[in-house]
Scaffold this motif. Structure first.
Motif, PDB file in Angstrom:
ATOM      1  N   ILE A   4     -43.207  31.510 -28.171  1.00 25.83           N
ATOM      2  CA  ILE A   4     -44.347  32.389 -27.914  1.00 25.83           C
ATOM      3  C   ILE A   4     -44.942  32.102 -26.536  1.00 25.83           C
ATOM      4  O   ILE A   4     -45.355  33.019 -25.819  1.00 25.83           O
ATOM      5  CB  ILE A   4     -45.422  32.287 -29.039  1.00 25.83           C
ATOM      6  CG1 ILE A   4     -46.545  33.288 -28.821  1.00 25.83           C
ATOM      7  CG2 ILE A   4     -45.991  30.888 -29.125  1.00 25.83           C
ATOM      8  CD1 ILE A   4     -46.171  34.712 -29.028  1.00 25.83           C
ATOM      9  N   GLU A   5     -44.962  30.841 -26.141  1.00 30.77           N
ATOM     10  CA  GLU A   5     -45.480  30.473 -24.819  1.00 30.77           C
ATOM     11  C   GLU A   5     -44.578  31.019 -23.711  1.00 30.77           C
ATOM     12  O   GLU A   5     -45.070  31.463 -22.665  1.00 30.77           O
ATOM     13  CB  GLU A   5     -45.599  28.954 -24.691  1.00 30.77           C
ATOM     14  CG  GLU A   5     -46.628  28.352 -25.624  1.00 30.77           C
ATOM     15  CD  GLU A   5     -46.594  26.843 -25.640  1.00 30.77           C
ATOM     16  OE1 GLU A   5     -47.693  26.249 -25.626  1.00 30.77           O
ATOM     17  OE2 GLU A   5     -45.486  26.256 -25.664  1.00 30.77           O
ATOM     18  N   ARG A   6     -43.278  31.016 -23.948  1.00 29.77           N
ATOM     19  CA  ARG A   6     -42.335  31.589 -22.975  1.00 29.77           C
ATOM     20  C   ARG A   6     -42.572  33.089 -22.839  1.00 29.77           C
ATOM     21  O   ARG A   6     -42.599  33.630 -21.728  1.00 29.77           O
ATOM     22  CB  ARG A   6     -40.896  31.333 -23.405  1.00 29.77           C
ATOM     23  CG  ARG A   6     -40.507  29.881 -23.345  1.00 29.77           C
ATOM     24  CD  ARG A   6     -39.084  29.698 -23.793  1.00 29.77           C
ATOM     25  NE  ARG A   6     -39.074  28.675 -24.831  1.00 29.77           N
ATOM     26  CZ  ARG A   6     -38.077  28.424 -25.637  1.00 29.77           C
ATOM     27  NH1 ARG A   6     -36.974  29.136 -25.578  1.00 29.77           N
ATOM     28  NH2 ARG A   6     -38.149  27.476 -26.526  1.00 29.77           N
ATOM     29  N   PHE A   7     -42.729  33.765 -23.976  1.00 29.90           N
ATOM     30  CA  PHE A   7     -42.966  35.213 -23.957  1.00 29.90           C
ATOM     31  C   PHE A   7     -44.268  35.539 -23.204  1.00 29.90           C
ATOM     32  O   PHE A   7     -44.305  36.443 -22.375  1.00 29.90           O
ATOM     33  CB  PHE A   7     -43.049  35.771 -25.374  1.00 29.90           C
ATOM     34  CG  PHE A   7     -41.761  35.711 -26.156  1.00 29.90           C
ATOM     35  CD1 PHE A   7     -40.534  35.493 -25.533  1.00 29.90           C
ATOM     36  CD2 PHE A   7     -41.781  35.879 -27.525  1.00 29.90           C
ATOM     37  CE1 PHE A   7     -39.356  35.452 -26.270  1.00 29.90           C
ATOM     38  CE2 PHE A   7     -40.610  35.849 -28.274  1.00 29.90           C
ATOM     39  CZ  PHE A   7     -39.391  35.627 -27.640  1.00 29.90           C
ATOM     40  N   GLU A   8     -45.327  34.802 -23.517  1.00 33.07           N
ATOM     41  CA  GLU A   8     -46.611  35.042 -22.864  1.00 33.07           C
ATOM     42  C   GLU A   8     -46.523  34.803 -21.357  1.00 33.07           C
ATOM     43  O   GLU A   8     -47.114  35.539 -20.570  1.00 33.07           O
ATOM     44  CB  GLU A   8     -47.693  34.168 -23.501  1.00 33.07           C
ATOM     45  CG  GLU A   8     -48.038  34.618 -24.910  1.00 33.07           C
ATOM     46  CD  GLU A   8     -48.912  33.648 -25.678  1.00 33.07           C
ATOM     47  OE1 GLU A   8     -49.060  32.467 -25.240  1.00 33.07           O
ATOM     48  OE2 GLU A   8     -49.444  34.045 -26.732  1.00 33.07           O
ATOM     49  N   LYS A   9     -45.762  33.783 -20.955  1.00 32.77           N
ATOM     50  CA  LYS A   9     -45.587  33.476 -19.526  1.00 32.77           C
ATOM     51  C   LYS A   9     -44.843  34.615 -18.824  1.00 32.77           C
ATOM     52  O   LYS A   9     -45.231  35.033 -17.730  1.00 32.77           O
ATOM     53  CB  LYS A   9     -44.827  32.152 -19.364  1.00 32.77           C
ATOM     54  CG  LYS A   9     -44.657  31.709 -17.952  1.00 32.77           C
ATOM     55  CD  LYS A   9     -45.959  31.217 -17.380  1.00 32.77           C
ATOM     56  CE  LYS A   9     -45.719  30.546 -16.036  1.00 32.77           C
ATOM     57  NZ  LYS A   9     -46.954  30.136 -15.407  1.00 32.77           N
ATOM     58  N   LYS A  11     -44.763  37.752 -19.704  1.00 32.27           N
ATOM     59  CA  LYS A  11     -45.696  38.877 -19.630  1.00 32.27           C
ATOM     60  C   LYS A  11     -46.698  38.655 -18.503  1.00 32.27           C
ATOM     61  O   LYS A  11     -46.992  39.559 -17.720  1.00 32.27           O
ATOM     62  CB  LYS A  11     -46.404  39.060 -20.973  1.00 32.27           C
ATOM     63  CG  LYS A  11     -47.268  40.296 -21.040  1.00 32.27           C
ATOM     64  CD  LYS A  11     -47.843  40.487 -22.427  1.00 32.27           C
ATOM     65  CE  LYS A  11     -48.716  41.729 -22.470  1.00 32.27           C
ATOM     66  NZ  LYS A  11     -49.289  41.917 -23.814  1.00 32.27           N
ATOM     67  N   GLU A  12     -47.226  37.430 -18.414  1.00 28.67           N
ATOM     68  CA  GLU A  12     -48.167  37.070 -17.354  1.00 28.67           C
ATOM     69  C   GLU A  12     -47.536  37.231 -15.963  1.00 28.67           C
ATOM     70  O   GLU A  12     -48.204  37.632 -15.014  1.00 28.67           O
ATOM     71  CB  GLU A  12     -48.613  35.621 -17.573  1.00 28.67           C
ATOM     72  CG  GLU A  12     -49.538  35.063 -16.534  1.00 28.67           C
ATOM     73  CD  GLU A  12     -49.802  33.579 -16.789  1.00 28.67           C
ATOM     74  OE1 GLU A  12     -49.660  32.791 -15.840  1.00 28.67           O
ATOM     75  OE2 GLU A  12     -50.133  33.227 -17.945  1.00 28.67           O
ATOM     76  N   TRP A  63     -40.715  41.205 -29.128  1.00 29.62           N
ATOM     77  CA  TRP A  63     -42.093  40.694 -29.162  1.00 29.62           C
ATOM     78  C   TRP A  63     -43.028  41.582 -28.346  1.00 29.62           C
ATOM     79  O   TRP A  63     -44.131  41.910 -28.793  1.00 29.62           O
ATOM     80  CB  TRP A  63     -42.121  39.257 -28.628  1.00 29.62           C
ATOM     81  CG  TRP A  63     -43.504  38.712 -28.495  1.00 29.62           C
ATOM     82  CD1 TRP A  63     -44.291  38.190 -29.481  1.00 29.62           C
ATOM     83  CD2 TRP A  63     -44.282  38.661 -27.299  1.00 29.62           C
ATOM     84  NE1 TRP A  63     -45.510  37.811 -28.974  1.00 29.62           N
ATOM     85  CE2 TRP A  63     -45.523  38.080 -27.625  1.00 29.62           C
ATOM     86  CE3 TRP A  63     -44.051  39.032 -25.976  1.00 29.62           C
ATOM     87  CZ2 TRP A  63     -46.523  37.874 -26.685  1.00 29.62           C
ATOM     88  CZ3 TRP A  63     -45.046  38.828 -25.033  1.00 29.62           C
ATOM     89  CH2 TRP A  63     -46.271  38.257 -25.395  1.00 29.62           C
ATOM     90  N   LEU A  64     -42.578  41.988 -27.171  1.00 31.01           N
ATOM     91  CA  LEU A  64     -43.391  42.814 -26.284  1.00 31.01           C
ATOM     92  C   LEU A  64     -43.763  44.149 -26.933  1.00 31.01           C
ATOM     93  O   LEU A  64     -44.877  44.641 -26.763  1.00 31.01           O
ATOM     94  CB  LEU A  64     -42.611  43.065 -24.985  1.00 31.01           C
ATOM     95  CG  LEU A  64     -43.352  43.537 -23.758  1.00 31.01           C
ATOM     96  CD1 LEU A  64     -44.424  42.536 -23.344  1.00 31.01           C
ATOM     97  CD2 LEU A  64     -42.362  43.730 -22.606  1.00 31.01           C
ATOM     98  N   ASN A  67     -45.245  42.942 -31.061  1.00 23.46           N
ATOM     99  CA  ASN A  67     -46.225  41.866 -31.153  1.00 23.46           C
ATOM    100  C   ASN A  67     -45.947  40.909 -32.317  1.00 23.46           C
ATOM    101  O   ASN A  67     -46.854  40.465 -33.004  1.00 23.46           O
ATOM    102  CB  ASN A  67     -47.651  42.424 -31.236  1.00 23.46           C
ATOM    103  CG  ASN A  67     -48.675  41.394 -30.821  1.00 23.46           C
ATOM    104  OD1 ASN A  67     -48.398  40.535 -29.997  1.00 23.46           O
ATOM    105  ND2 ASN A  67     -49.853  41.456 -31.414  1.00 23.46           N
TER     106      ASN A  67
END
Length: 142
Positions: A4-9, A11-12, A63-64, A67
């Motif tokens: 999840i942290e990889r996905f959020e990064k 996206k960021e 995920w994108l 969610n």
């Protein structure tokens, strides 16, 4: 680094997905093309210690758009770099394995082609067979 942290990064960092083509684009707008040894499109993200973590793009794309972190992604048409949403489904490992075996058996067992040549009139006969459709033939003069 958790998934999840990889996905959020990603996206960021501005990674974008084109649902029409299934392509993933990096933060600078370049198309992600790298593949792992299994043929899946991958990208990478670094943690604060500069350690690289690989991300399978189909999991990030799921995920994108939904969610949720998928259990396992099945490429419905078995094309591993085909990441259009209609080709992806969240599934269990068991279901994904069953789909793989089913597709493989249809591809390798149910279809064959027989060709023969007639010496006298130089005609080429091609006979296609499929267990789900009646046999069809085509005759071509050479």
């Amino acid at each position: 680094m958790k998934e999840i942290e990889r996905f959020e990064k990603l996206k960021e960092l501005g990674y974008k997905y084109d649902p029409e083509t299934g392509d993933l684009f990096g933060g600078r707008g370049f198309k992600i093309k790298s593949k792992d040894t299994d043929g899946y499109i991958i990208c990478g993200v670094y943690d604060e210690n500069r350690k690289l973590y690989r991300v399978k793009s189909h999991r990030f794309i799921w995920w994108l758009n939904h969610n949720e972190i998928p259990e396992e992604i099945d490429h419905i048409n078995r094309i591993r770099d085909g990441n259009r949403l209609e080709n992806l489904r969240n599934t269990t490992h068991s279901e994904n394995t069953t789909n793989s075996r089913t597709q493989r058996s249809h591809r390798h067992v149910n279809h064959y082609q027989h060709q023969s040549h007639h010496k006298n009139d130089r005609t080429h006969l091609s006979h296609h067979c499929n267990h789900h459709h009646p046999a069809s033939s085509a005759t071509l003069k050479s």
